[in-house]
Design an enzyme around this catalytic site. Structure first.
Site, PDB file in Angstrom:
ATOM      1  N   SER A  41      47.380  65.414  33.967  1.00 58.71           N
ATOM      2  CA  SER A  41      46.309  64.415  33.908  1.00 58.71           C
ATOM      3  C   SER A  41      45.025  65.057  34.412  1.00 58.71           C
ATOM      4  O   SER A  41      44.965  65.532  35.548  1.00 58.71           O
ATOM      5  CB  SER A  41      46.655  63.189  34.764  1.00 58.71           C
ATOM      6  OG  SER A  41      45.666  62.187  34.632  1.00 58.71           O
ATOM      7  N   CYS A  45      36.714  64.533  29.763  1.00 57.77           N
ATOM      8  CA  CYS A  45      35.291  64.309  29.472  1.00 57.77           C
ATOM      9  C   CYS A  45      34.382  65.192  30.330  1.00 57.77           C
ATOM     10  O   CYS A  45      33.206  65.373  30.010  1.00 57.77           O
ATOM     11  CB  CYS A  45      34.934  62.839  29.677  1.00 57.77           C
ATOM     12  SG  CYS A  45      35.778  61.724  28.526  1.00 57.77           S
ATOM     13  N   PRO A 277      59.711  47.733  18.509  1.00 63.16           N
ATOM     14  CA  PRO A 277      59.276  47.010  19.711  1.00 63.16           C
ATOM     15  C   PRO A 277      59.641  47.686  21.024  1.00 63.16           C
ATOM     16  O   PRO A 277      59.086  47.338  22.068  1.00 63.16           O
ATOM     17  CB  PRO A 277      59.975  45.646  19.578  1.00 63.16           C
ATOM     18  CG  PRO A 277      61.104  45.866  18.630  1.00 63.16           C
ATOM     19  CD  PRO A 277      60.651  46.937  17.691  1.00 63.16           C
ATOM     20  N   TYR A 280      56.037  51.859  22.652  1.00 64.26           N
ATOM     21  CA  TYR A 280      54.618  51.555  22.767  1.00 64.26           C
ATOM     22  C   TYR A 280      53.818  52.817  22.443  1.00 64.26           C
ATOM     23  O   TYR A 280      54.336  53.937  22.477  1.00 64.26           O
ATOM     24  CB  TYR A 280      54.276  51.092  24.183  1.00 64.26           C
ATOM     25  CG  TYR A 280      54.858  49.763  24.572  1.00 64.26           C
ATOM     26  CD1 TYR A 280      54.090  48.603  24.513  1.00 64.26           C
ATOM     27  CD2 TYR A 280      56.179  49.650  25.015  1.00 64.26           C
ATOM     28  CE1 TYR A 280      54.618  47.365  24.886  1.00 64.26           C
ATOM     29  CE2 TYR A 280      56.717  48.429  25.384  1.00 64.26           C
ATOM     30  CZ  TYR A 280      55.933  47.291  25.314  1.00 64.26           C
ATOM     31  OH  TYR A 280      56.456  46.071  25.669  1.00 64.26           O
ATOM     32  N   ALA A 281      52.555  52.643  22.133  1.00 64.05           N
ATOM     33  CA  ALA A 281      51.666  53.793  21.907  1.00 64.05           C
ATOM     34  C   ALA A 281      50.254  53.418  22.338  1.00 64.05           C
ATOM     35  O   ALA A 281      49.857  52.246  22.252  1.00 64.05           O
ATOM     36  CB  ALA A 281      51.681  54.224  20.448  1.00 64.05           C
ATOM     37  N   TYR A 429      15.376  42.352  37.790  1.00 60.01           N
ATOM     38  CA  TYR A 429      13.990  42.784  37.658  1.00 60.01           C
ATOM     39  C   TYR A 429      13.321  42.978  39.012  1.00 60.01           C
ATOM     40  O   TYR A 429      13.306  42.096  39.864  1.00 60.01           O
ATOM     41  CB  TYR A 429      13.168  41.780  36.846  1.00 60.01           C
ATOM     42  CG  TYR A 429      11.665  41.968  36.999  1.00 60.01           C
ATOM     43  CD1 TYR A 429      11.079  43.198  36.688  1.00 60.01           C
ATOM     44  CD2 TYR A 429      10.847  40.952  37.491  1.00 60.01           C
ATOM     45  CE1 TYR A 429       9.725  43.396  36.858  1.00 60.01           C
ATOM     46  CE2 TYR A 429       9.489  41.139  37.654  1.00 60.01           C
ATOM     47  CZ  TYR A 429       8.919  42.365  37.341  1.00 60.01           C
ATOM     48  OH  TYR A 429       7.580  42.564  37.517  1.00 60.01           O
TER      49      TYR A 429
END
Length: 545
Positions: A41, A45, A277, A280-281, A429
């Site tokens: 992991s 990015c 079922p 999963y992906a 603001y």
């Protein structure tokens, strides 16, 4: 009762998110994660920014290691372990240890596929040269760092998000950079006029751009590569970065008989279940739904991948209490030196190609109060349904404040807001942070003016010589950068000079940013002229560098 066996194929974003959420929902589950690469992991990015030295510490990119996953989540993570076959009937996966070649079968009760997507590599001559790189993981990053040094010549093929980030960071490292882009402009995720400031930023830093061109073959030279372009041009390179898109890693799913979409992505339902079922992906390999129109879409971004992994785990353990994945907008942003640009939802090019009805509004204004030091211009385009006013998409470009506007408009699109709604968004603001009328409010005002018939707009200067072009900028500015064939009548003096305009011929009003041309068009229309205003002003028509 035996603990639930969860097997996760692929780490990084979706797989790691699924495993982490699953552990928090079930302390007894037996969770195994297998990852083909060296790192289970990592912050993919952030990879370009370590190449250029902007992120100095490599270790911060390794979000989790097998040891940390075991300690924090009691997840058994195995790197350099590749899944090679799924036996759905017996609910087991054949895996191979890439270090030893040993193969074994791992059983599962529920399986998560998060294999990601691989960089596209064109099937052209010479592409297997070791000087040619892709960037997907930490190992790729390390090889690029080892093969690059100040003074070298780099060619980046492809000018999407990764290509632009790599061009910027290689320049930062001291390389001489050229970009080859097959399309007419950089960052095809936005429309052409929004890409011009990015191209100017590249040019101002000495990065050469070759648009409407592509590499057709690579030739090995004595000390470098030669990139041969379709145009006949040749570019020498010490290193090449391929950034021409990605392809889903769905081979395993396809061979297991799972349903795939038209482009090869794994089809999932709103809870990230595949056609099986028990499987999963999530992540870059899946096809979900577009949040605006509900059409099938594949979005390869870290945010959606992380949230999809969470949705899958919630559905597995919470059942009916789980919230479905609502679809993706594709909200994304890139920085090219001082300029940022991005989009959310549908772009004009995409709407046009799909044949869907839309209207477009472009405005310019500063990112905070103009009188407060440091105000920078933001160009904002919104796309909306001409019948209902519902927001369909948005694009923004500028030096500051781009991310804030994209985030607000992504939220507005998610909430099914209309152009009327964004007129009255109450945003933070104070002079250092924003304006009493934010550029988002102004985009809403301008769109409502279009819808209500108060103004007709054009996005280009007229080619018909019978159309009168009235430049309403101040005389010094108009004289310094004249619009060919135009007549300069500044807005303050327009009412006193109506006799200088032929009432029997159409008129287009132009100014720098679009606001004064709108004011002028209202004056002329109410005095009987057939008038159109140049949307976004001359700024939106700035010629390419």
């Amino acid at each position: 009762m035996n603990p639930l066996k969860l097997l996760v194929i692929g780490g990084v974003a979706a797989g790691a998110s699924f495993a982490a959420r699953a552990r928090r929902l079930d302390e007894s589950a037996e969770i195994t994660m297998i990852e083909r690469g060296n790192d289970v992991s990592f912050a993919n990015c952030g990879l370009p920014y370590h190449v250029g030295g902007e992120i100095t510490d490599r270790d911060v990119l390794a979000v989790q290691t097998p040891a940390s996953l075991k300690a924090m989540l009691n997840v058994n993570a195995r790197t350099r372990c590749e899944a090679i076959r799924i036996d759905r009937q017996n609910k087991k996966v054949q895996v191979r240890d890439l270090s030893t070649g040993r193969e074994e079968w791992l059983s599962y009760d529920k399986l998560m596929l998060s294999p990601g997507a691989a960089p596209r590599v064109p099937a052209i001559e010479g592409v297997d040269n070791p000087r040619i790189h892709v960037l997907r993981n930490l190992s790729d990053m390390d090889r690029i760092i080892a093969d690059t040094a100040a003074g070298m010549q780099a060619v980046v093929v492809g000018a999407g998000f990764i290509g632009l980030e790599m061009a910027e960071q290689l320049h930062r490292k001291g390389l001489k950079v050229k970009i080859v882009q097959k399309g007419p402009h950089v960052l095809p995720q936005v429309d052409g006029r929004m890409a011009v400031p990015l191209e100017r930023a590249l040019a101002s830093h000495g990065i050469e751009l070759f648009t409407n061109d592509e590499v057709v073959r690579f030739e090995k030279g004595d000390a470098s590569l030669v990139c041969h372009l379709a145009s006949g041009k040749t570019l020498p390179a010490d290193v090449v970065i391929l950034s021409i898109g990605i392809e889903p890693e769905s081979k395993l799913a396809r061979e297991a008989g799972l349903k795939l979409g038209k482009r090869g992505h794994i089809v999932v339902n709103e809870f990230m279940q595949t056609s099986d079922p028990d499987i999963y992906a999530a992540g870059d390999a899946v096809e979900t739904t577009d949040r605006v129109f509900g059409k099938p879409v594949a979005i390869a971004l870290g945010g959606p991948a992380n949230r999809q992994g969470r949705v899958a785990a919630d559905h597995l353990f919470l059942g009916d209490k789980a919230r479905p994945y609502p679809g993706s907008l594709g909200t994304a942003i890139v920085r090219v030196f001082d300029v940022a640009a991005g989009s959310t939802g549908w772009t004009e090019n995409r709407l046009k190609a799909s044949g869907l009805p839309y209207a477009v509004t472009t405005v310019n204004d500063v990112h905070h109060a103009s009188y407060y030091p440091g105000a920078q211009m933001v160009t904002l385009t919104i796309l909306w349904d001409p019948e209902t006013g519902r927001l369909l998409g948005a694009e923004a470009v500028g030096i500051a404040g781009v991310d804030k506007r994209l985030d607000v408009l992504a939220t507005a699109i998610t909430a099914n807001m209309t152009i009327d709604d964004i007129c009255h968004l109450e945003l933070a603001y104070a002079p250092p942070f924003g304006s009493a009328k934010d550029v988002i409010n102004i985009a809403g005002f301008a769109a409502c003016n279009q819808r209500d018939g108060l103004v007709d707009v054009t996005t280009a200067l007229p080619s018909d010589p019978s159309v009168q072009v009235i430049d309403v900028r101040g005389k010094p500015v108009a004289q310094a950068s004249p619009v060919p064939g135009s007549v300069n009548i500044p807005v303050p003096s327009l009412r006193d000079n109506l006799d200088k305009i032929d009432r029997n011929r159409p008129v287009v009003t132009v100014c720098a940013l679009g606001k004064n041309s709108y004011f002028a068009s209202r004056i002329l229309r109410q005095n009987g002229f057939n008038v159109t205003s140049l949307a976004g002003g001359l700024t939106a028509l700035t010629e390419k560098p």
